[in-house]
Design a protein around this motif. Structure first.
Motif, PDB file in Angstrom:
ATOM      1  N   GLU B 335      51.830  38.557  31.878  1.00 12.46           N
ATOM      2  CA  GLU B 335      50.509  39.166  31.736  1.00 12.46           C
ATOM      3  C   GLU B 335      50.076  39.114  30.276  1.00 12.46           C
ATOM      4  OE1 GLU B 335      49.605  42.769  34.490  1.00 12.46           O
ATOM      5  OE2 GLU B 335      51.737  42.770  34.042  1.00 12.46           O
TER       6      GLU B 335
ATOM      7  N   VAL C 125      43.027  42.069  50.076  1.00  9.42           N
ATOM      8  CA  VAL C 125      42.960  41.709  48.666  1.00  9.42           C
ATOM      9  C   VAL C 125      41.668  40.984  48.286  1.00  9.42           C
ATOM     10  CG1 VAL C 125      45.426  41.678  48.276  1.00  9.42           C
ATOM     11  CG2 VAL C 125      44.309  39.630  49.132  1.00  9.42           C
TER      12      VAL C 125
ATOM     13  N   MET E   1      50.179  46.576  50.847  1.00 11.60           N
ATOM     14  CA  MET E   1      50.460  47.175  49.548  1.00 11.60           C
ATOM     15  C   MET E   1      49.187  47.735  48.937  1.00 11.60           C
ATOM     16  SD  MET E   1      53.268  45.118  47.550  1.00 11.60           S
ATOM     17  CE  MET E   1      53.370  44.175  49.053  1.00 11.60           C
ATOM     18  N   ARG E   3      46.407  46.878  47.900  1.00  9.17           N
ATOM     19  CA  ARG E   3      45.066  46.338  48.121  1.00  9.17           C
ATOM     20  C   ARG E   3      44.319  46.031  46.824  1.00  9.17           C
ATOM     21  NH1 ARG E   3      42.844  49.611  53.371  1.00  9.17           N
ATOM     22  NH2 ARG E   3      44.884  50.203  54.143  1.00  9.17           N
ATOM     23  N   ILE E   4      45.083  45.663  45.810  1.00 12.09           N
ATOM     24  CA  ILE E   4      44.429  45.301  44.558  1.00 12.09           C
ATOM     25  C   ILE E   4      43.779  43.932  44.746  1.00 12.09           C
ATOM     26  CG2 ILE E   4      44.850  44.789  42.133  1.00 12.09           C
ATOM     27  CD1 ILE E   4      47.421  46.635  42.629  1.00 12.09           C
ATOM     28  N   GLN E   5      42.549  43.830  44.307  1.00  7.51           N
ATOM     29  CA  GLN E   5      41.790  42.616  44.565  1.00  7.51           C
ATOM     30  C   GLN E   5      42.207  41.493  43.608  1.00  7.51           C
ATOM     31  OE1 GLN E   5      39.068  42.650  47.084  1.00  7.51           O
ATOM     32  NE2 GLN E   5      40.442  44.332  47.576  1.00  7.51           N
ATOM     33  N   TYR E   6      42.299  40.306  44.162  1.00 10.04           N
ATOM     34  CA  TYR E   6      42.482  39.129  43.307  1.00 10.04           C
ATOM     35  C   TYR E   6      41.682  37.973  43.894  1.00 10.04           C
ATOM     36  CZ  TYR E   6      46.322  38.074  46.616  1.00 10.04           C
ATOM     37  OH  TYR E   6      47.077  37.846  47.717  1.00 10.04           O
ATOM     38  N   PRO E   7      41.500  36.896  43.096  1.00  7.52           N
ATOM     39  CA  PRO E   7      40.595  35.830  43.564  1.00  7.52           C
ATOM     40  C   PRO E   7      41.011  35.274  44.917  1.00  7.52           C
ATOM     41  CG  PRO E   7      41.157  35.510  41.270  1.00  7.52           C
ATOM     42  CD  PRO E   7      41.987  36.645  41.752  1.00  7.52           C
ATOM     43  N   ILE E  12      48.767  31.544  50.433  1.00  5.25           N
ATOM     44  CA  ILE E  12      50.165  31.885  50.210  1.00  5.25           C
ATOM     45  C   ILE E  12      51.073  31.235  51.243  1.00  5.25           C
ATOM     46  CG2 ILE E  12      51.798  33.822  50.194  1.00  5.25           C
ATOM     47  CD1 ILE E  12      49.540  35.445  48.860  1.00  5.25           C
ATOM     48  N   ARG E  14      54.880  31.268  52.600  1.00  2.76           N
ATOM     49  CA  ARG E  14      56.025  32.157  52.541  1.00  2.76           C
ATOM     50  C   ARG E  14      57.330  31.366  52.526  1.00  2.76           C
ATOM     51  NH1 ARG E  14      57.706  35.505  57.724  1.00  2.76           N
ATOM     52  NH2 ARG E  14      59.269  36.911  56.872  1.00  2.76           N
ATOM     53  N   CYS E  42      61.218  37.047  42.739  1.00  4.98           N
ATOM     54  CA  CYS E  42      61.698  38.307  42.174  1.00  4.98           C
ATOM     55  C   CYS E  42      62.148  38.098  40.731  1.00  4.98           C
ATOM     56  CB  CYS E  42      62.896  38.815  42.959  1.00  4.98           C
ATOM     57  SG  CYS E  42      62.595  38.985  44.698  1.00  4.98           S
ATOM     58  N   ALA E  84      57.979  42.961  44.608  1.00  3.22           N
ATOM     59  CA  ALA E  84      57.178  43.505  45.705  1.00  3.22           C
ATOM     60  C   ALA E  84      56.422  44.742  45.268  1.00  3.22           C
ATOM     61  CB  ALA E  84      58.094  43.845  46.872  1.00  3.22           C
ATOM     62  N   SER E  85      56.890  45.393  44.205  1.00  2.45           N
ATOM     63  CA  SER E  85      56.249  46.637  43.816  1.00  2.45           C
ATOM     64  C   SER E  85      55.205  46.435  42.729  1.00  2.45           C
ATOM     65  CB  SER E  85      57.312  47.608  43.339  1.00  2.45           C
ATOM     66  OG  SER E  85      58.041  47.015  42.283  1.00  2.45           O
ATOM     67  N   ARG E  89      50.492  43.571  38.704  1.00  2.00           N
ATOM     68  CA  ARG E  89      50.909  42.439  37.900  1.00  2.00           C
ATOM     69  C   ARG E  89      50.576  41.144  38.632  1.00  2.00           C
ATOM     70  NH1 ARG E  89      55.069  40.506  34.317  1.00  2.00           N
ATOM     71  NH2 ARG E  89      55.982  38.636  35.219  1.00  2.00           N
ATOM     72  N   ASN E  92      46.912  40.462  38.425  1.00  2.78           N
ATOM     73  CA  ASN E  92      46.515  40.038  37.084  1.00  2.78           C
ATOM     74  C   ASN E  92      46.929  38.602  36.820  1.00  2.78           C
ATOM     75  OD1 ASN E  92      45.339  42.411  36.451  1.00  2.78           O
ATOM     76  ND2 ASN E  92      47.182  43.297  35.496  1.00  2.78           N
TER      77      ASN E  92
END
Lengths: 352, 336, 673, 272, 114
Positions: B335, C125, E1, E3-7, E12, E14, E42, E84-85, E89, E92
């Motif tokens: 970041e 998201v 999780m 629900r933080i927005q990203y572009p 994805i 898996r 991780c 995962a937590s 980050r 961002n």
């Protein structure tokens, strides 16, 4: 006069005259290699070369050759045959051995029950303006396969380098017609012709490599299981350079290449080589030519035994590319020499 | 001592050792070089009779990495029963490295191999000479003092030896094979310590991505995908190379540049920490592509990232075979 | 079972899929209430899915995870319409097991299912970008269908479970789990790092809101643990290595040397009298002393002595025959290692108290009369150093005025603080204040708070009564600064945010109600047993709502504060939950292993050994194969399916079931040619 | 030539062998596609590629052409994923079929193993056709498989068993519940059946080991080399003798074969 | 999780572990026409599979170096750790990646030239 003269500085004129109607291919230097390329600037043409690295078979039989293009639309399939099949080509500055290879290629592609229309078409539309080899390389052995450095029979037009000019001779009807079109060519003098003959003789003498190929097919035929194959393949690394750059090798693979993310693609024919270990691998996992031994044997037998059996001539033109370029220096001349020896030994045994 | 005398001495050493090893039945065959049939080449040879020993030669054109012939896939060094023969192998530094690395990767058993170690003073780069001479045929090449002397048709040229070496040889620090207990019979390096500043790479590294792209494109785009580089490489011993795999077909087989560079990129990926810097791939490329730049950067990556040089220590694991909590990860995104 | 259901069971047929037939994919796009349907048009997604290759049917439903939703899928499978299932819904972590079961129940191999996570990876998201979310959802479905087409049926492998549990941590949580499991007949290894079990609860005086004596309810449990035949109590021990997998873990436990033969020691305590070394007592948080040979507290279990070698001067007195009659002293004792095989593991490592030293403004560590909540607990404790008559440290006089400060180190977004609420501080401060008022009714007690959180059963009443009946002053406000006045009194400057005016207060003692933190070595434990921690440092549960005691590593559970701050009843509840989960797993006797392990293609493998070196689990070895020579071979019992081997293999000779090269390749290509 | 998939039949238990029935998009093409049993054709899926497959149908089965395809690589997997109505490219027929003219008036012994039975099916159907049956004498079929789940063309086999002008012997390698036919490898079964070499032609098709052992048995039974016919498996690609893969000596399997008599085979280098 | 927005222009794939990511997957994605590739796993030391990410990290380091060598812009392929937590980050970093790739423009170098 049948024979004309082309001054060296007139090549530009010749090019400009012909490029309107033909794709003009000639030897050029690309990076460190001489190859046959489509000329855009006549200054690029290199004629004082030994031979091109990639043989001009590339023009008839490109490494990546589009057979057709397709579009898939659900269950609908659209097939588009390639255009430009009737474009006319000139291959300028081709060497006699390579010109001869075209005969061999066409034997293969145009004879038999199935003909390769694409390649035949290309050949039909191609005019060969060849040039004699004043200074053959030490690895050249065209004389051993009944050719010579000034062999003009396989050309349409034949040039001889007379230092400041070229002697131009129309060989085929196609060639003669083309010469007529180039009306600005001046007539050759007798001295020119004599000089050309002289050069031809000299060049033939300059070919030092002589290999005996007279009985090769007869020797090879019964010796399929001879231990010599182990011997000659011992140092082969199995790369396939010899067949990729051989003017007479014709093996290919056909694959479908899709454009990512779009529902279209093309079926292409790409060069393949019998030296690749996967070449003859069956889907079942069985591979009849599993090691270098069988693969080297196949290459030699194909050129010097099977091809003569099928077409009555050797499947080699003596250009020496494989000799020059084999990474392991597994010299074809040496292999042939060994093959010739096995027979002699046999005879000796008989006499003893 | 001047190079040609050195070479003569080495040649004599090779023959003597080979004779001895064969006589005393220490080995079944000797793998070495013999004179090539055309100038600028040498020919690998397998010798199983004492009387053939004098065919062995040594000069600055012995570019093939003989270790390639010991990899399992090549069947010629086996006896009738399919068992591996005991082989004496003429080894310059990079062949020794290849042998050690191959043993690390379980491909060969060093027990079965006698290394005839010799010091190498560099391999002449055929391509550079051909470029210099142009379209004229070379009949003879020899080394005299610090020069290479080339004779050909209407041609006699003297070229400085050092400039016409493979670039890899110029930076090579392992001229003799690294010694492994009981294996070397000639000259071997004791515990070599490799220090390399890779200053030859500085210029390239300072290029912008665009310039690098153009440079590499210019380098590779004549590739005909004959895979001679792969076949000659002692480290390329897969049963089924990724380019030949189907199900899935990883990438196209044509000569489109995207396919060509993908091949070289992935091959480089597979060679990382494994390339022994013999330069055989460059020597054999029929199109004259010099892969030195890629090979050097592979060594650089291994050395600078993981402090590893392949084929030096038979106990050390190559970077891809190991992992370490403390590895650098400056390339990972963080970041702001 | 209803008649209809029985009927369905009867007609149910096995759908045999060999993996060779043409894929017929059913795509089920879930509205997930409004979670998905509120952002993107699900009917349009369904329409789109229908156009994808090999898609036999695409359907929408409000909740496919519901019974009705599941039946829709089952019917399609049973009718032979489909042989691959794609559910576009939430995270596979949530419902993959659900839908696998759906397939299984409908007679289809459960691994012919693929979940497209269009909730977490799209509609959540990209909530503010519905168009982008729609495109993303389309692609996610396309990619899942592409993978589904390549899916092959896999066989579930079962392994037997060792009916034993390793419990790490002997606090109230660990003890309760241990007792429950032992009672059910499972072997329990209870590993405690200190010389006694009991944990933090042993340090407490009374418990809120019932004001039970903590020791009185704890010590009988401790004795139960010690007596239980099924519990092997390993105090003063640490787990140093855990290998294996669910059902078959192998743990290496280091028994630290007590330097006192625990068998021989009778706990008579004579040695203590003779020991010349006096040092701070951890149990009383430095408020009292102990000798170098000690038991942590009188009720400790086991009640055997330990020599603290860091402080011992090896004078040899305790070893004298006249001192230690049973001759139990062993100065040269070495740590002992034992290996145990267990089927399950419960992590109950508890907590550390937040260390307020870093918060300079409160003067902790600088002013003698600033103490933390746990120290206050010891001062109040009748078994504590002051026999339950709290005095202030500076002059050992009973303080006339005490102030408590709440949320020390909790609900703090600045560096050094924890963002979460520690859940117990409001209540313990109230309890301590009440206890003090009970003893000194005329004392002035203040509690500075942000909000009082009294959420448990009887808690609000307890808090109400503290103000009403005990006259404890609750002041809403944060303390800006604390300084020391004469006689080590504490001067507090604060703002009363209700009155919105600054205030200054002089008190005799100042108690910091510190929050709870994950143990300082939680990271080491996490990597030891390979479970994850959430960003607050506590061990992460598999699902915050539905699987609060499970970890993402199968067979490993969490109990107590190790998972997050809790009071005693919650800790015990969770401990019992963890025990029950572990027991449920072990009761089955065998566990199904996800068959996602590595497989070698022997025809491609060249035996270079790279995978052998890359495998952490030691699951790969080189073998000599009769046909293929030296090749890699996978021990599927050890393989976890991480794919580190496969990612490096130059020959693509290793594949991972469930994530084969071909499958990932198809995803990347979106199912195109 | 473009064809459309008319029907897809799964042939075996593990489902990796399917028979595709194709019809021509263009009627004219059907007329020009004249083949005899034993020939093969290049069938292709656009976007996947092309592969040579023996024709499983007989010219007497008018209207469509059948190919039996085992799922092996990219192209064959593609065929397995075909749906009715999909477009399949067809090129051929290629190679030489069974010498049906020379076989006239003779006893025919058909010996097949496993998946290689497809062109034999073609031959049998052709001979059994009312128009041709009279041209040939006794027909004996020995067809072996690993297990009962692998037996191809079960409906056809049922039909043949019902007829009295053909003797069908099925065998599987190992005992199996419910299997009423013979058990054992093909070669010993042939030995047991012991067809007479008198005025007979034996047609052998199957995996290499089966061919080897069966030929030994036939030679024991005094079959002459000229009486034993064999269809060679070889890596074929183009089907027109050009790509260079399938040569055995100077013969190209795809043009000069795939049917060779044992006498011919003995003349060729042993590279197959 | 969280629900933080990203572009929204990210898709994805898996995989069980970053260790599973074969360089081929990355190259193939670029060949397929994706404009950029992100590999996320991780943090070292926290690997769900103990050391898969450490094995992968070496692989990625080499791949990144080689991509540089071949003149592929380093931002085309991004490696990151994100547990995962760490929803924040992750979001961002994805924002950053998107910005980087937008700056680079479409992925042309891997386009098949025909």
């Amino acid at each position: 006069m049948e024979q004309k003269v082309l001054k060296k500085d007139q090549i530009v004129k010749l090019y400009n005259d012909l490029v309107k109607d033909y794709n003009f291919y000639a030897p050029i230097k690309e990076k460190r290699n001489i190859i046959f390329g489509k000329i855009t600037n006549p200054e690029d043409i290199v004629l004082n070369y030994y031979n091109s690295k990639v043989p001009p078979k590339e023009i008839l039989f490109p490494q990546t050759d589009i057979l057709f293009e397709y579009k898939i639309n659900g269950k609908e399939i659209e097939i588009e045959e390639p255009k430009k099949l009737d474009e006319k080509n000139i291959i300028f500055g081709i060497r006699p051995c390579d010109a001869h290879s075209f005969i061999l290629l066409m034997n293969f592609f145009s004879q038999g029950e199935f003909k390769d229309e694409i390649i035949m078409n290309r050949r039909e539309n191609t005019t060969l303006i060849g040039i004699g080899c004043n200074t053959p390389k030490s690895t050249c052995f065209c004389t051993s396969i009944e050719g010579n450095p000034f062999q003009k029979e396989d050309m349409d037009i034949f040039l001889v380098d007379l230092q400041d000019k070229y002697l131009v001779e129309g060989i085929s009807d196609k060639g003669k017609k083309l010469i007529k079109r180039l009306s600005w060519l001046t007539d050759a003098t007798n001295a020119d012709i004599e000089m050309a003959q002289e050069l031809g003789k000299k060049a033939e003498e300059a070919i030092v490599t002589k290999i005996d190929l007279k009985n090769i097919d007869k020797i090879l035929d019964p010796n399929f299981d001879h231990q010599i194959w182990k011997e000659v393949s011992e140092i082969c690394i199995g790369c396939g350079t010899c067949s990729f750059l051989c003017p007479t090798c014709t093996c290919f693979d056909v694959i479908d290449e899709n454009v990512p993310n779009e529902n279209r693609g093309r079926r292409v024919r790409i060069w393949d080589t019998c030296q690749s270990c996967l070449y003859t691998l069956h889907t079942s996992g069985h591979n009849p030519r599993n090691s270098c031994i069988e693969r080297v044997r196949n290459r030699i037998l194909h050129k010097f035994c099977y091809y003569p059996e099928n077409y009555g001539m050797l499947g080699c033109v003596g250009c020496g590319r494989c000799v020059q370029l084999c990474p392991a220096n597994n010299d074809l001349r040496a292999i042939i020499e060994k093959i010739n020896k096995i027979e002699q030994k046999k005879e000796e045994k008989v006499t003893v | 001592m001047v190079i040609e005398d050195q070479n003569k001495d080495i040649e004599q050493l090779i023959r003597d050792l080979a004779r001895k090893l064969l006589k005393e039945k220490e080995v079944d065959v000797i793998l070495g070089y013999t004179k090539g049939t055309i100038p600028l080449t040498s020919l690998p040879i397998v010798i199983d009779k004492v009387e053939d020993v004098d065919k062995l030669i040594w000069n600055n054109l012995c570019y093939i990495n003989l270790a390639k012939y010991l990899v399992p896939r090549i069947p010629t060094l086996m006896n009738e029963e399919g068992q591996k023969l005991k082989v004496g192998i003429v080894s310059k530094g990079c062949i020794g490295r290849a042998l050690i690395h191959l043993s690390v990767e379980h491909q060969i058993d060093l027990e079965n191999i006698k290394i005839i170690g010799i010091p190498c003073n560099g391999i002449i780069n055929r391509k550079k000479i051909e470029d210099e001479i142009g379209e004229r045929e070379i009949f003879e090449i020899s080394v005299s003092g610090d020069n290479i002397i080339i004779k050909g048709e209407d041609l006699e040229q003297t070229l400085p030896f050092n400039e016409y070496l493979n670039d890899l040889c110029k930076t090579c620090q392992v001229k003799s094979p690294p010694s492994i207990e009981n294996i070397c019979v000639g000259e071997c390096l004791e515990n070599p310590v490799i220090e390399d500043d890779f200053s030859d790479m500085t210029e390239f590294d300072s290029k912008t991505p665009e310039e690098k792209w153009e440079y590499i494109k210019n380098l590779l785009d004549t590739c005909t995908r004959c895979y001679a580089c792969r076949e000659v490489c002692p480290m390329c011993y897969c049963n089924l190379c990724f380019v030949d795999q189907n199900q899935p077909v990883w990438f196209g087989k044509t000569t489109a540049y995207s396919d060509i560079f993908t091949f070289h990129l992935i091959r480089a990926m597979h060679m990382a920490g494994r390339c022994v810097g013999c330069g055989a791939c460059s020597s054999v490329c029929p199109m004259g592509i010099d892969l030195n730049l890629i090979n050097r950067s592979l060594e650089k990556i291994a050395k600078e990232r993981f402090n590893f040089t392949s084929g030096i220590d038979p106990e050390a694991l190559p970077p891809m075979m190991a992992f370490d909590m403390e590895d650098d990860q400056e390339f990972m995104m963080e970041e702001d | 079972m209803t008649e209809a259901k029985k009927e369905l069971e009867k007609v149910k047929k096995e759908i045999v899929v060999t993996g060779n037939e043409k894929p017929q994919v059913g795509v089920y796009v879930c509205d997930c209430g409004i979670n998905i349907a509120g952002v993107v048009s699900v009917p349009d997604l369904v329409k789109y899915a229908e156009t994808l290759p090999d898609v036999a049917v695409a359907r929408e439903y409000k909740f496919f995870c519901s019974d009705t939703g599941q039946n829709i899928i089952k019917e399609d499978i049973q009718s032979g319409l489909i042989n691959r299932v794609v559910v576009a819904a939430c995270s596979p972590r949530m419902h993959e097991p659900t839908f696998r079961l759906v397939c299984k129940e409908a007679g289809l191999n459960q691994f012919l299912f693929e979940q497209a996570n269009i909730r977490e990876h799209s509609t959540w998201v990209h909530m503010k970008d519905p168009e982008g979310a729609f495109e993303a959802a389309k692609d996610l479905i396309k990619m899942s269908v592409a993978k589904a087409r390549e899916l092959k049926p896999l066989e579930v492998k079962t392994v037997s479970i060792e009916p034993a549990c390793l419990i790490i941590g002997g606090g109230i949580a660990g003890m309760n789990s241990a007792l429950d499991l032992a009672t059910e007949g499972y072997k329990v290894y209870l590993v405690e790092r200190t010389p006694t079990i009991g944990g933090h609860m042993a340090q407490l005086d009374k418990t809120f809101p019932t004001m039970d004596c903590s020791a009185c309810i704890l010590t009988p449990r401790m004795v139960d643990v010690a007596r239980n035949e099924n519990i092997e109590l390993l105090t003063y021990s640490e787990v140093v290595e855990v290998t294996g997998y669910v059902g078959n873990f192998e743990a290496t436990i280091m028994k630290k040397p007590h330097y006192v033969d625990q068998e021989a020691c009778t706990g008579c305590g004579v040695c203590v009298d003779y020991c010349p070394v006096v040092t701070g007592n951890e149990f009383d948080l430095g408020l009292a002393t102990r000798k170098a040979i000690y038991i942590p507290f009188p009720q400790a279990v086991p009640g055997k002595y330990t020599i603290d070698m860091d402080n011992c001067i090896k004078c040899g007195i305790c070893a004298r025959e006249d001192v230690c009659e049973p001759d139990a002293i062993r100065y040269d004792e070495e740590p002992e290692y034992m290996k145990v095989k267990v089927g399950t593991i419960i992590i109950a490592t508890g907590w550390d108290l937040y260390d307020p030293t870093g918060l300079k403004q409160y003067g902790y560590g600088r002013y003698p009369n600033v103490i933390d909540g746990l120290q206050m607990e010891r001062l109040l404790s009748s078994t504590g150093p002051l026999d339950g008559k709290p005095t202030r440290p500076s002059d050992l006089k009973a303080p006339h005025s005490i102030a408590f400060l709440q949320c020390v180190g909790s609900r703090n977004f600045r560096e050094g603080g924890n963002q979460y609420c520690s859940r117990v501080c409001c209540m313990y401060a109230t309890k301590q204040a009440r206890q003090y008022k009970e003893k000194h009714p005329d004392a002035d007690v203040y509690i500075f708070y942000m909000d009082v959180r009294a959420f448990g059963k009887g808690y609000e009443e307890f808090y109400e009564s503290a103000g009403k009946n005990y006259g404890i002053n609750y002041i809403r406000g944060r303390i800006a600064e604390v300084s020391e006045g004469e006689d080590h009194s504490i001067i507090i400057r604060a703002e009363d945010t209700l009155l919105q005016e600054p205030m200054e207060l002089k008190v005799d003692m100042f108690v910091l109600s510190c929050g709870l933190e994950s143990r300082s070595d939680a990271g080491e434990v996490a990597s030891l047993v390979r479970v994850q921690r959430s960003s607050d440092g506590f061990f992460m549960e598999a699902h915050p709502k539905l699987r609060p005691v499970d970890t993402l590593t199968e067979g490993i559970f969490i109990a107590g504060v190790a998972q997050g701050p809790k009071d005693i009843p919650d800790s015990v509840a969770q401990a019992k939950g963890a025990a029950s989960s572990a027991a449920t797993l072990m009761a089955k006797g065998e566990v199904e292993m996800e068959p996602f392990f590595a497989v070698v293609r022997p025809d491609r493998c060249i035996g270079c050994g790279m995978c052998v070196e890359n495998c952490t689990y030691g699951a790969i070895e080189l073998i000599d194969d009769r046909h293929f020579g030296k090749i890699a071979s996978i021990n599927q019992a050890l393989c976890k399916g991480c794919g580190a081997c496969s990612g490096n293999c130059r020959c693509s000779a290793i594949d991972i079931f469930g994530f084969t090269g071909e499958q990932i390749f198809s995803i990347i290509m979106g199912g195109e040619l | 030539m473009l064809t459309t998939v008319k029907d897809i039949i799964s042939e075996n238990k593990v489902n990796d062998i399917k028979t595709l029935e194709l019809v021509f998009k263009n009627e004219e093409d059907y007329k020009s596609f004249q083949y005899i049993p034993g020939q093969f054709a290049e069938i292709s899926l656009i976007g996947k590629g092309e592969c040579p497959i023996g024709i499983a149908s007989s010219p007497t089965e008018v209207g469509s052409i059948m190919f039996t395809i085992k799922k092996m690589g990219t192209v064959t997997s593609g065929f397995h994923n075909c749906e009715v109505g999909d477009t399949v490219g067809l090129r051929g027929p290629c190679g030489n079929g069974w010498p049906i003219e020379e076989m006239k008036g003779k006893n025919i012994v058909v010996i097949g193993g496993g998946f290689a039975f497809s062109t034999l099916r073609s031959l049998i159907i052709y001979i059994l056709d009312d128009k041709h049956r009279k041209d040939y004498k006794n027909i004996t079929v020995v067809y072996g498989n690993r297990d009962s789940g692998e037996v191809l063309y079960q409906p056809d086999l049922e039909d043949w068993k019902k007829r009295d002008d053909i003797n069908v012997i099925l065998t599987i390698d190992r005992e199996e519940e419910g299997w009423t036919d013979k058990v054992g490898f093909v070669a010993p079964v042939v030995k047991e059946v012991a067809p007479s070499p008198e005025n007979a032609i034996a047609v052998v098709c199957g995996p290499p080991i089966m061919i080897k052992t069966t030929i030994a048995v036939l030679e024991e039974l005094k079959f002459k080399d000229e009486q034993i016919l064999n269809s060679l498996e070889m890596r074929m690609k183009c089907g027109i003798g050009k790509c260079g893969r399938c040569n055995i000596g100077n013969k190209f399997v795809c043009v000069d074969g795939p049917v060779f008599s044992l006498a011919e085979l003995k003349e060729m280098p042993s590279e197959y | 999780m969280s629900r933080i927005q990203y572009p929204s222009n990210i898709r994805i794939v898996r995989v069980p572990c970053s260790g599973r990511v074969n360089p081929f997957f990355i190259i193939k994605s670029l060949l397929r026409g994706w404009d950029g590739v992100v590999v996320s796993g991780c943090h070292p030391g926290d690997c769900h599979y103990v050391s898969g990410n450490l094995v992968a990290r070496r692989r990625f380091a080499i791949l990144q170096d080689l991509l540089n060598l071949f003149g592929i812009e380093p931002d085309r392929v991004t490696f990151m750790w994100s547990s995962a937590s760490e929803g924040d980050r992750f979001a961002n970093l994805i924002k950053k990646v998107t910005k980087n790739i937008k700056r680079l423009g479409p992925n042309k170098k891997f386009e098949s030239t025909w």
